[in-house]
Write a protein that holds these residues in place. Structure first.
Motif, PDB file in Angstrom:
ATOM      1  N   THR A  44     -30.624  44.904  43.526  1.00 38.68           N
ATOM      2  CA  THR A  44     -29.763  45.857  42.829  1.00 38.68           C
ATOM      3  C   THR A  44     -28.875  45.197  41.789  1.00 38.68           C
ATOM      4  O   THR A  44     -28.228  45.888  41.006  1.00 38.68           O
ATOM      5  CB  THR A  44     -28.856  46.603  43.829  1.00 38.68           C
ATOM      6  OG1 THR A  44     -27.999  45.656  44.465  1.00 38.68           O
ATOM      7  CG2 THR A  44     -29.679  47.354  44.861  1.00 38.68           C
ATOM      8  N   GLN A  45     -28.810  43.884  41.777  1.00 38.92           N
ATOM      9  CA  GLN A  45     -27.954  43.116  40.876  1.00 38.92           C
ATOM     10  C   GLN A  45     -26.471  43.459  41.035  1.00 38.92           C
ATOM     11  O   GLN A  45     -25.692  43.290  40.114  1.00 38.92           O
ATOM     12  CB  GLN A  45     -28.382  43.324  39.405  1.00 38.92           C
ATOM     13  CG  GLN A  45     -29.779  42.838  39.093  1.00 38.92           C
ATOM     14  CD  GLN A  45     -29.950  41.353  39.386  1.00 38.92           C
ATOM     15  OE1 GLN A  45     -29.101  40.546  39.044  1.00 38.92           O
ATOM     16  NE2 GLN A  45     -31.040  41.006  40.038  1.00 38.92           N
ATOM     17  N   LYS A  46     -26.098  43.950  42.218  1.00 41.81           N
ATOM     18  CA  LYS A  46     -24.695  44.243  42.498  1.00 41.81           C
ATOM     19  C   LYS A  46     -23.995  42.971  42.950  1.00 41.81           C
ATOM     20  O   LYS A  46     -24.525  42.191  43.728  1.00 41.81           O
ATOM     21  CB  LYS A  46     -24.550  45.308  43.583  1.00 41.81           C
ATOM     22  CG  LYS A  46     -24.749  46.706  43.087  1.00 41.81           C
ATOM     23  CD  LYS A  46     -24.318  47.693  44.143  1.00 41.81           C
ATOM     24  CE  LYS A  46     -24.332  49.091  43.578  1.00 41.81           C
ATOM     25  NZ  LYS A  46     -23.826  50.050  44.542  1.00 41.81           N
ATOM     26  N   LEU A  47     -22.782  42.804  42.464  1.00 40.83           N
ATOM     27  CA  LEU A  47     -21.964  41.653  42.797  1.00 40.83           C
ATOM     28  C   LEU A  47     -21.100  41.985  44.015  1.00 40.83           C
ATOM     29  O   LEU A  47     -20.424  43.010  44.040  1.00 40.83           O
ATOM     30  CB  LEU A  47     -21.077  41.311  41.597  1.00 40.83           C
ATOM     31  CG  LEU A  47     -20.427  39.958  41.562  1.00 40.83           C
ATOM     32  CD1 LEU A  47     -21.482  38.869  41.482  1.00 40.83           C
ATOM     33  CD2 LEU A  47     -19.524  39.860  40.355  1.00 40.83           C
ATOM     34  N   THR A  48     -21.132  41.135  45.030  1.00 43.58           N
ATOM     35  CA  THR A  48     -20.339  41.326  46.239  1.00 43.58           C
ATOM     36  C   THR A  48     -19.417  40.131  46.409  1.00 43.58           C
ATOM     37  O   THR A  48     -19.866  38.987  46.378  1.00 43.58           O
ATOM     38  CB  THR A  48     -21.244  41.455  47.480  1.00 43.58           C
ATOM     39  OG1 THR A  48     -22.164  42.508  47.273  1.00 43.58           O
ATOM     40  CG2 THR A  48     -20.432  41.729  48.717  1.00 43.58           C
ATOM     41  N   THR A  49     -18.128  40.397  46.580  1.00 43.91           N
ATOM     42  CA  THR A  49     -17.148  39.343  46.818  1.00 43.91           C
ATOM     43  C   THR A  49     -16.735  39.376  48.282  1.00 43.91           C
ATOM     44  O   THR A  49     -16.283  40.409  48.778  1.00 43.91           O
ATOM     45  CB  THR A  49     -15.911  39.532  45.923  1.00 43.91           C
ATOM     46  OG1 THR A  49     -16.328  39.572  44.562  1.00 43.91           O
ATOM     47  CG2 THR A  49     -14.926  38.406  46.116  1.00 43.91           C
ATOM     48  N   ASN A  50     -16.912  38.262  48.952  1.00 42.20           N
ATOM     49  CA  ASN A  50     -16.510  38.121  50.353  1.00 42.20           C
ATOM     50  C   ASN A  50     -15.356  37.137  50.415  1.00 42.20           C
ATOM     51  O   ASN A  50     -15.392  36.088  49.769  1.00 42.20           O
ATOM     52  CB  ASN A  50     -17.669  37.611  51.207  1.00 42.20           C
ATOM     53  CG  ASN A  50     -18.841  38.554  51.192  1.00 42.20           C
ATOM     54  OD1 ASN A  50     -18.681  39.740  51.417  1.00 42.20           O
ATOM     55  ND2 ASN A  50     -20.018  38.041  50.908  1.00 42.20           N
ATOM     56  N   LYS A  51     -14.343  37.466  51.212  1.00 42.80           N
ATOM     57  CA  LYS A  51     -13.186  36.591  51.347  1.00 42.80           C
ATOM     58  C   LYS A  51     -12.740  36.576  52.806  1.00 42.80           C
ATOM     59  O   LYS A  51     -12.659  37.622  53.435  1.00 42.80           O
ATOM     60  CB  LYS A  51     -12.034  37.071  50.456  1.00 42.80           C
ATOM     61  CG  LYS A  51     -10.817  36.186  50.504  1.00 42.80           C
ATOM     62  CD  LYS A  51      -9.733  36.685  49.546  1.00 42.80           C
ATOM     63  CE  LYS A  51      -8.519  35.788  49.601  1.00 42.80           C
ATOM     64  NZ  LYS A  51      -7.442  36.267  48.740  1.00 42.80           N
ATOM     65  N   GLN A  52     -12.480  35.376  53.287  1.00 43.84           N
ATOM     66  CA  GLN A  52     -11.896  35.203  54.603  1.00 43.84           C
ATOM     67  C   GLN A  52     -10.497  34.646  54.390  1.00 43.84           C
ATOM     68  O   GLN A  52     -10.301  33.781  53.545  1.00 43.84           O
ATOM     69  CB  GLN A  52     -12.713  34.238  55.449  1.00 43.84           C
ATOM     70  CG  GLN A  52     -14.111  34.745  55.738  1.00 43.84           C
ATOM     71  CD  GLN A  52     -14.933  33.675  56.410  1.00 43.84           C
ATOM     72  OE1 GLN A  52     -15.009  32.558  55.943  1.00 43.84           O
ATOM     73  NE2 GLN A  52     -15.547  34.044  57.529  1.00 43.84           N
ATOM     74  N   GLU A  53      -9.552  35.145  55.167  1.00 45.57           N
ATOM     75  CA  GLU A  53      -8.154  34.736  54.990  1.00 45.57           C
ATOM     76  C   GLU A  53      -7.505  34.497  56.348  1.00 45.57           C
ATOM     77  O   GLU A  53      -7.635  35.310  57.254  1.00 45.57           O
ATOM     78  CB  GLU A  53      -7.420  35.836  54.236  1.00 45.57           C
ATOM     79  CG  GLU A  53      -5.998  35.531  53.896  1.00 45.57           C
ATOM     80  CD  GLU A  53      -5.382  36.651  53.085  1.00 45.57           C
ATOM     81  OE1 GLU A  53      -5.210  36.465  51.878  1.00 45.57           O
ATOM     82  OE2 GLU A  53      -5.092  37.718  53.670  1.00 45.57           O
ATOM     83  N   TRP A  54      -6.849  33.342  56.465  1.00 45.73           N
ATOM     84  CA  TRP A  54      -6.099  32.990  57.666  1.00 45.73           C
ATOM     85  C   TRP A  54      -4.636  32.854  57.286  1.00 45.73           C
ATOM     86  O   TRP A  54      -4.306  32.137  56.344  1.00 45.73           O
ATOM     87  CB  TRP A  54      -6.561  31.652  58.247  1.00 45.73           C
ATOM     88  CG  TRP A  54      -7.940  31.643  58.797  1.00 45.73           C
ATOM     89  CD1 TRP A  54      -8.318  31.793  60.088  1.00 45.73           C
ATOM     90  CD2 TRP A  54      -9.163  31.424  58.062  1.00 45.73           C
ATOM     91  NE1 TRP A  54      -9.681  31.688  60.213  1.00 45.73           N
ATOM     92  CE2 TRP A  54     -10.221  31.468  58.978  1.00 45.73           C
ATOM     93  CE3 TRP A  54      -9.456  31.220  56.714  1.00 45.73           C
ATOM     94  CZ2 TRP A  54     -11.544  31.299  58.606  1.00 45.73           C
ATOM     95  CZ3 TRP A  54     -10.774  31.053  56.331  1.00 45.73           C
ATOM     96  CH2 TRP A  54     -11.800  31.094  57.274  1.00 45.73           C
ATOM     97  N   ILE A  55      -3.753  33.516  58.004  1.00 49.89           N
ATOM     98  CA  ILE A  55      -2.316  33.412  57.780  1.00 49.89           C
ATOM     99  C   ILE A  55      -1.718  32.774  59.031  1.00 49.89           C
ATOM    100  O   ILE A  55      -1.656  33.406  60.090  1.00 49.89           O
ATOM    101  CB  ILE A  55      -1.689  34.789  57.502  1.00 49.89           C
ATOM    102  CG1 ILE A  55      -2.387  35.463  56.326  1.00 49.89           C
ATOM    103  CG2 ILE A  55      -0.186  34.648  57.254  1.00 49.89           C
ATOM    104  CD1 ILE A  55      -2.029  36.923  56.136  1.00 49.89           C
ATOM    105  N   PHE A  56      -1.311  31.515  58.918  1.00 51.24           N
ATOM    106  CA  PHE A  56      -0.744  30.774  60.040  1.00 51.24           C
ATOM    107  C   PHE A  56       0.772  30.933  60.036  1.00 51.24           C
ATOM    108  O   PHE A  56       1.403  30.766  58.990  1.00 51.24           O
ATOM    109  CB  PHE A  56      -1.062  29.276  59.911  1.00 51.24           C
ATOM    110  CG  PHE A  56      -2.508  28.928  60.105  1.00 51.24           C
ATOM    111  CD1 PHE A  56      -2.950  28.420  61.308  1.00 51.24           C
ATOM    112  CD2 PHE A  56      -3.426  29.082  59.066  1.00 51.24           C
ATOM    113  CE1 PHE A  56      -4.279  28.075  61.485  1.00 51.24           C
ATOM    114  CE2 PHE A  56      -4.751  28.739  59.237  1.00 51.24           C
ATOM    115  CZ  PHE A  56      -5.187  28.242  60.450  1.00 51.24           C
TER     116      PHE A  56
END
Length: 126
Positions: A44-56
């Motif tokens: 599909t040529q769709k762009l997907t942004t994945n983000k993991q975030e840790w707040i200590f």
């Protein structure tokens, strides 16, 4: 007599509340760490942004977020501990998620990284 009793009660409350001190935690892991990547779907040529975030935080607890295209798809609390520069992150709310073991790598002046023991990048300090 009531005034003396009230005064002694207030004095006792003040003395008891001053006795409990919380130790200050200045661990270098405290703060926000994240890892983001972008994928393109080949069909599909769709762009997907994945983000993991840790707040200590300084109470040896934190919050983990997993985001996709800016929307939170999962979040949970975690616990962390440090021994000899090695940090262990446990996710009690996600029994299927394995513990993470990381170390801080100072890549100055560019960035400060969290890496697993084999040297793979886990997150960057924000």
């Amino acid at each position: 007599m009531k005034k003396v009793f009230s005064f002694l009660t207030i004095l006792a409350i003040i003395l008891v509340s001053n006795c409990s001190r919380i130790e200050e935690n200045n661990d270098p892991v405290i703060g926000v760490w994240s890892n983001a990547n972008t994928d393109t779907n080949s069909t599909t040529q769709k762009l997907t942004t994945n983000k993991q975030e840790w707040i200590f935080n300084d109470a040896y607890l934190g919050r983990y977020h997993d985001l996709q295209n800016g929307k939170v798809i999962m979040k949970t609390d975690f616990r962390w501990s440090q021994k000899n520069g090695v940090y262990t992150i446990t996710y009690p709310g996600l029994p299927d998620k394995p513990n993470d073991t990381v170390v801080i790598v100072d890549n100055s002046p560019d960035s400060i990284l969290l890496e697993d023991p084999t040297g793979n990048l886990i997150a960057l300090r924000e």
